[in-house]
Design a protein around this motif. Structure first.
Motif, PDB file in Angstrom:
ATOM      1  N   LYS A  53      90.109  91.506  80.549  1.00  0.00           N
ATOM      2  CA  LYS A  53      90.940  92.215  79.586  1.00  0.00           C
ATOM      3  C   LYS A  53      90.867  93.715  79.851  1.00  0.00           C
ATOM      4  O   LYS A  53      89.898  94.192  80.441  1.00  0.00           O
ATOM      5  N   PRO A  54      91.869  94.461  79.390  1.00  0.00           N
ATOM      6  CA  PRO A  54      91.730  95.919  79.425  1.00  0.00           C
ATOM      7  C   PRO A  54      90.525  96.343  78.589  1.00  0.00           C
ATOM      8  O   PRO A  54      90.205  95.708  77.582  1.00  0.00           O
ATOM      9  N   ALA A  55      89.840  97.403  78.995  1.00  0.00           N
ATOM     10  CA  ALA A  55      88.618  97.833  78.314  1.00  0.00           C
ATOM     11  C   ALA A  55      88.857  98.100  76.829  1.00  0.00           C
ATOM     12  O   ALA A  55      88.031  97.752  75.978  1.00  0.00           O
ATOM     13  N   VAL A  56      90.022  98.717  76.502  1.00  0.00           N
ATOM     14  CA  VAL A  56      90.322  99.025  75.108  1.00  0.00           C
ATOM     15  C   VAL A  56      90.462  97.751  74.289  1.00  0.00           C
ATOM     16  O   VAL A  56      89.975  97.659  73.155  1.00  0.00           O
ATOM     17  N   SER A  57      91.092  96.730  74.854  1.00  0.00           N
ATOM     18  CA  SER A  57      91.265  95.465  74.137  1.00  0.00           C
ATOM     19  C   SER A  57      89.933  94.748  73.970  1.00  0.00           C
ATOM     20  O   SER A  57      89.662  94.147  72.929  1.00  0.00           O
ATOM     21  N   ALA A  58      89.091  94.804  74.992  1.00  0.00           N
ATOM     22  CA  ALA A  58      87.809  94.107  74.922  1.00  0.00           C
ATOM     23  C   ALA A  58      86.900  94.728  73.875  1.00  0.00           C
ATOM     24  O   ALA A  58      86.317  94.020  73.048  1.00  0.00           O
ATOM     25  N   ILE A  59      86.768  96.052  73.867  1.00  0.00           N
ATOM     26  CA  ILE A  59      85.865  96.710  72.937  1.00  0.00           C
ATOM     27  C   ILE A  59      86.420  96.704  71.532  1.00  0.00           C
ATOM     28  O   ILE A  59      85.681  96.926  70.557  1.00  0.00           O
ATOM     29  N   ALA A  60      87.725  96.448  71.357  1.00  0.00           N
ATOM     30  CA  ALA A  60      88.318  96.394  70.029  1.00  0.00           C
ATOM     31  C   ALA A  60      87.848  95.182  69.244  1.00  0.00           C
ATOM     32  O   ALA A  60      87.969  95.148  68.017  1.00  0.00           O
ATOM     33  N   SER A  61      87.329  94.175  69.923  1.00  0.00           N
ATOM     34  CA  SER A  61      86.781  93.006  69.230  1.00  0.00           C
ATOM     35  C   SER A  61      85.417  93.363  68.655  1.00  0.00           C
ATOM     36  O   SER A  61      84.508  93.777  69.387  1.00  0.00           O
ATOM     37  N   LEU A  62      85.272  93.208  67.344  1.00  0.00           N
ATOM     38  CA  LEU A  62      83.992  93.515  66.715  1.00  0.00           C
ATOM     39  C   LEU A  62      82.869  92.652  67.274  1.00  0.00           C
ATOM     40  O   LEU A  62      81.729  93.104  67.404  1.00  0.00           O
ATOM     41  N   ASN A  63      83.182  91.414  67.597  1.00  0.00           N
ATOM     42  CA  ASN A  63      82.154  90.539  68.158  1.00  0.00           C
ATOM     43  C   ASN A  63      81.667  91.069  69.510  1.00  0.00           C
ATOM     44  O   ASN A  63      80.465  91.086  69.786  1.00  0.00           O
ATOM     45  N   THR A  64      82.601  91.492  70.360  1.00  0.00           N
ATOM     46  CA  THR A  64      82.217  92.049  71.653  1.00  0.00           C
ATOM     47  C   THR A  64      81.458  93.358  71.481  1.00  0.00           C
ATOM     48  O   THR A  64      80.446  93.610  72.152  1.00  0.00           O
ATOM     49  N   TYR A  65      81.918  94.197  70.577  1.00  0.00           N
ATOM     50  CA  TYR A  65      81.281  95.491  70.294  1.00  0.00           C
ATOM     51  C   TYR A  65      79.827  95.288  69.865  1.00  0.00           C
ATOM     52  O   TYR A  65      78.907  95.926  70.398  1.00  0.00           O
ATOM     53  N   ASN A  66      79.598  94.390  68.906  1.00  0.00           N
ATOM     54  CA  ASN A  66      78.236  94.136  68.436  1.00  0.00           C
ATOM     55  C   ASN A  66      77.387  93.440  69.498  1.00  0.00           C
ATOM     56  O   ASN A  66      76.188  93.718  69.637  1.00  0.00           O
ATOM     57  N   PHE A  67      78.004  92.535  70.234  1.00  0.00           N
ATOM     58  CA  PHE A  67      77.285  91.820  71.291  1.00  0.00           C
ATOM     59  C   PHE A  67      76.771  92.796  72.342  1.00  0.00           C
ATOM     60  O   PHE A  67      75.641  92.679  72.838  1.00  0.00           O
ATOM     61  N   LEU A  68      77.599  93.790  72.665  1.00  0.00           N
ATOM     62  CA  LEU A  68      77.221  94.796  73.657  1.00  0.00           C
ATOM     63  C   LEU A  68      75.996  95.577  73.193  1.00  0.00           C
ATOM     64  O   LEU A  68      75.040  95.778  73.958  1.00  0.00           O
ATOM     65  N   PHE A  69      76.002  96.032  71.940  1.00  0.00           N
ATOM     66  CA  PHE A  69      74.874  96.808  71.438  1.00  0.00           C
ATOM     67  C   PHE A  69      73.596  95.969  71.357  1.00  0.00           C
ATOM     68  O   PHE A  69      72.509  96.447  71.684  1.00  0.00           O
ATOM     69  N   LEU A  70      73.716  94.708  70.937  1.00  0.00           N
ATOM     70  CA  LEU A  70      72.534  93.852  70.865  1.00  0.00           C
ATOM     71  C   LEU A  70      71.977  93.583  72.264  1.00  0.00           C
ATOM     72  O   LEU A  70      70.757  93.579  72.466  1.00  0.00           O
ATOM     73  N   ALA A  71      72.874  93.342  73.231  1.00  0.00           N
ATOM     74  CA  ALA A  71      72.425  93.073  74.601  1.00  0.00           C
ATOM     75  C   ALA A  71      71.719  94.288  75.196  1.00  0.00           C
ATOM     76  O   ALA A  71      70.658  94.171  75.831  1.00  0.00           O
TER      77      ALA A  71
END
Length: 463
Positions: A267-285
Motif C-alpha cells: 500500500k502507499p505509506a500514507v494509506s498504510a499508516i492511516a490504519s489505527l491498527n497498523t499505527y499501533n502495531f508499529l509502535f508496539l513492535a
C-alpha cells in the motif's frame, strides 16, 4: 496574566470534578434534551444502550496509542538518546525552546510518546547545574505537543477515525463518507497552519522563560537524580529465564516486522499508516524490540496502563451520547444531531463556519477533555452542517483538530501523565501555558478562517 492563570489553576484543582463526571453529565444532558424534543423514553434508553459498546474497537485503539507511546519513550536506548539530547542546549531559554520543539514534533507521530519523551527530556535537562533553566517553564514546554499541535499529526483521533470507516460510529459514515489523510492532515493548508503554530509557540517559550533569580530550578520541586525508567530487577528463579532472554523478542519481532514490511510494500505509506491498527502495531513492535527483554517490555506496559483509565471508562459513555444524538428521533422524526446542525446553519455561514465551529469546539473541549470522544459527540451535527453550508469536509475536521488543542493548554486532565514524570503540579506550569493560550486563540481562529477560504466543497466519498 501569569499570576491570574495560577489563581485560576488553583481554583480549578480545588473545585473541578473528575473528567468522568463531565462525561456522565454529558449523557444526562443529551438524554434530557432528547426527551424534551419529543423522543420517547424507550427510544432514548435504547439508543444509549445500543451505542454504549459501539466504540469498543476505537476505545482499544486509543488505549494502545497511549501504551505504545509510553513503551517506546521509556525503552533503555531511548533513555540514552534523551541523555544525549539533554547535552545539546547551551542556555536556559534555549533548553526550554528545545524541549518545546522536540515535544511538538514528536506529538505529530504520537501524543502519548510526546508526553513521556518530553517529560523525561525536561528531567534530564533539570539535572544540569550549568543551565539557568526554569523547571516550570520546561515542564510547560514539554506539554506543548499535546497543547498545541498533536491533533494536526498522525495521532489525531478525528483524522484517524474519519479515515477508518470500520471504527466510525453508526450513522456518521453516511454523513461524512471516508476522509483519507490527504483530505485532512496532509492538506497544504494544514501543514502551513502546523508550521506557524510551532514557530509562534517557540517564540512565546523564549520570551516568557524566567531567567536569573526568577528562574526556579528542578531541585526545588523534585528529585531529578532518580531515573523515571527504573532499572530491570535481577532474575531470581529459573522460570524467569525466558522473560530475561531476548529470544522471544527476536522471534516475535521477525513476525511483526515481516507483517509491517508486507503492509507498507502493498500500500502507499500514507494509506498504510492511516490504519489505527497498523499505527499501533508499529509502535508496539518498535517498543518490544527496543526494550529487548520481555520483562522490560512488560514492566513498561504495566506503568503505562494507569494512564489509560480515562479512555477505558469514558469512551463507552461517548458512544452512548453519539447514538442518542443520531438515533433517538423526536418530534417530526428529527434527531438532536439534525436539530443541532440546523442551529449551526442558522448561526454560521460558509465563510464563518471555521470560526464558529472552532470557538464552540474549544469551549466544549474544556468540559469533555478527549479528542476522539469529543469528535464522536460533535461530528454528526457539525459535519452535517458542513455539508449543508458546502464547507470542505476535510477542513472541517482540521478546524476541530486545531481548536480542540486550545483548551488542553489550561486543562489539567491531559497534564497528569506528564506531571507524574516531572514531579510537578498543574499549577506549576499552567501560568506559562496560559500565556500560550492567549496567543493561540486569535492565531488559530484567524488562520482557520483564512485558509478555509482556499478550499472548495467536495461531496462525501462513500466507502
Amino acid at each position: 496574566m501569569a499570576r491570574a492563570a495560577l489563581h485560576c489553576a488553583a481554583w480549578a484543582e480545588r473545585w473541578f470534578p473528575d473528567a468522568y463526571v463531565f462525561a456522565v453529565l454529558g449523557v444526562v444532558v443529551v438524554a434530557v434534551a432528547a426527551l424534551a424534543f419529543g423522543a420517547t423514553p424507550q427510544a432514548t434508553v435504547t439508543a444509549f444502550g445500543d451505542g454504549f459498546w459501539s466504540l469498543i474497537p476505537f476505545t482499544m485503539q486509543m488505549v494502545f496509542v497511549v501504551i505504545g507511546g509510553y513503551v517506546v519513550a521509556t525503552a533503555p536506548v531511548v533513555a540514552r538518546l534523551i541523555e544525549a539530547l539533554a547535552r545539546v542546549p547551551r542556555s536556559g531559554r534555549g533548553a526550554i525552546c528545545f524541549v518545546a520543539l522536540v515535544s511538538m514534533l514528536s506529538s505529530l507521530l504520537s501524543w502519548g510518546f510526546s508526553l513521556v519523551f518530553g517529560g523525561l527530556l525536561a528531567r534530564a535537562l533539570g539535572r544540569r547545574e550549568d543551565l539557568d533553566m526554569d523547571y516550570r517553564a520546561a515542564g510547560a514546554a514539554a506539554y506543548l505537543g499535546l497543547g498545541a499541535v498533536w491533533a494536526m499529526g498522525l495521532s489525531s483521533s478525528a483524522a484517524q477515525l474519519q479515515a477508518n470507516p470500520a471504527s466510525m460510529p453508526p450513522g456518521l459514515v453516511e454523513i461524512t463518507g471516508v476522509l483519507p489523510f490527504t483530505k485532512t492532515i496532509l492538506l497544504w493548508q494544514s501543514l502551513l497552519l502546523t508550521t506557524v503554530l510551532i514557530l509562534v509557540s517557540l517564540a512565546v517559550c523564549w520570551w516568557t522563560a524566567p531567567r536569573g533569580e526568577s528562574a526556579r530550578r528542578a531541585r526545588e520541586f523534585t528529585t531529578v537524580d532518580a531515573s523515571a525508567t527504573p532499572a530491570l530487577p535481577p532474575r531470581t528463579r529459573p522460570g524467569e529465564w525466558l522473560e530475561y532472554s531476548p529470544l522471544l523478542t527476536v522471534l516475535l519481532s521477525l513476525l511483526a516486522f515481516g507483517w509491517l514490511a508486507r503492509e507498507f510494500a502493498s500500500k502507499p505509506a500514507v494509506s498504510a499508516i492511516a490504519s489505527l491498527n497498523t499505527y499501533n502495531f508499529l509502535f508496539l513492535a518498535v517498543g518490544l524490540l527496543l526494550h529487548w527483554r520481555p520483562r522490560s517490555f512488560l514492566d513498561a506496559v504495566t506503568r503505562a496502563v494507569p494512564s489509560t483509565t480515562g479512555v477505558l471508562i469514558q469512551f463507552p459513555l461517548y458512544g452512548g451520547i453519539a447514538m442518542m444524538l443520531t438515533a433517538a428521533a423526536g418530534d417530526g422524526g428529527q434527531t438532536l444531531a439534525h436539530r443541532l446542525s440546523s442551529a449551526f446553519v442558522q448561526v454560521a455561514s460558509a465563510d464563518t463556519f471555521a470560526v464558529v465551529m472552532g470557538a464552540y469546539s474549544a469551549v466544549l473541549g474544556f468540559f469533555v477533555p478527549s479528542g476522539g470522544g469529543k469528535w464522536i459527540i460533535e461530528a454528526p451535527y457539525v459535519m452535517q452542517a458542513a455539508n449543508e453550508l458546502k464547507v470542505h469536509l476535510g477542513w472541517a475536521v482540521q478546524v476541530y483538530n486545531a481548536a480542540e488543542a486550545l483548551p488542553n493548554l489550561v486543562n489539567p486532565f491531559w497534564m497528569l501523565p506528564l506531571l507524574g514524570v516531572l514531579g510537578l503540579k498543574a499549577r506549576d506550569i499552567v501560568g506559562f501555558t496560559f500565556m500560550q493560550l492567549l496567543v493561540h486563540i486569535p492565531l488559530v481562529l484567524g488562520l482557520l478562517w483564512l485558509l478555509g477560504l482556499t478550499l472548495p466543497y467536495e461531496p462525501p466519498a462513500m466507502p
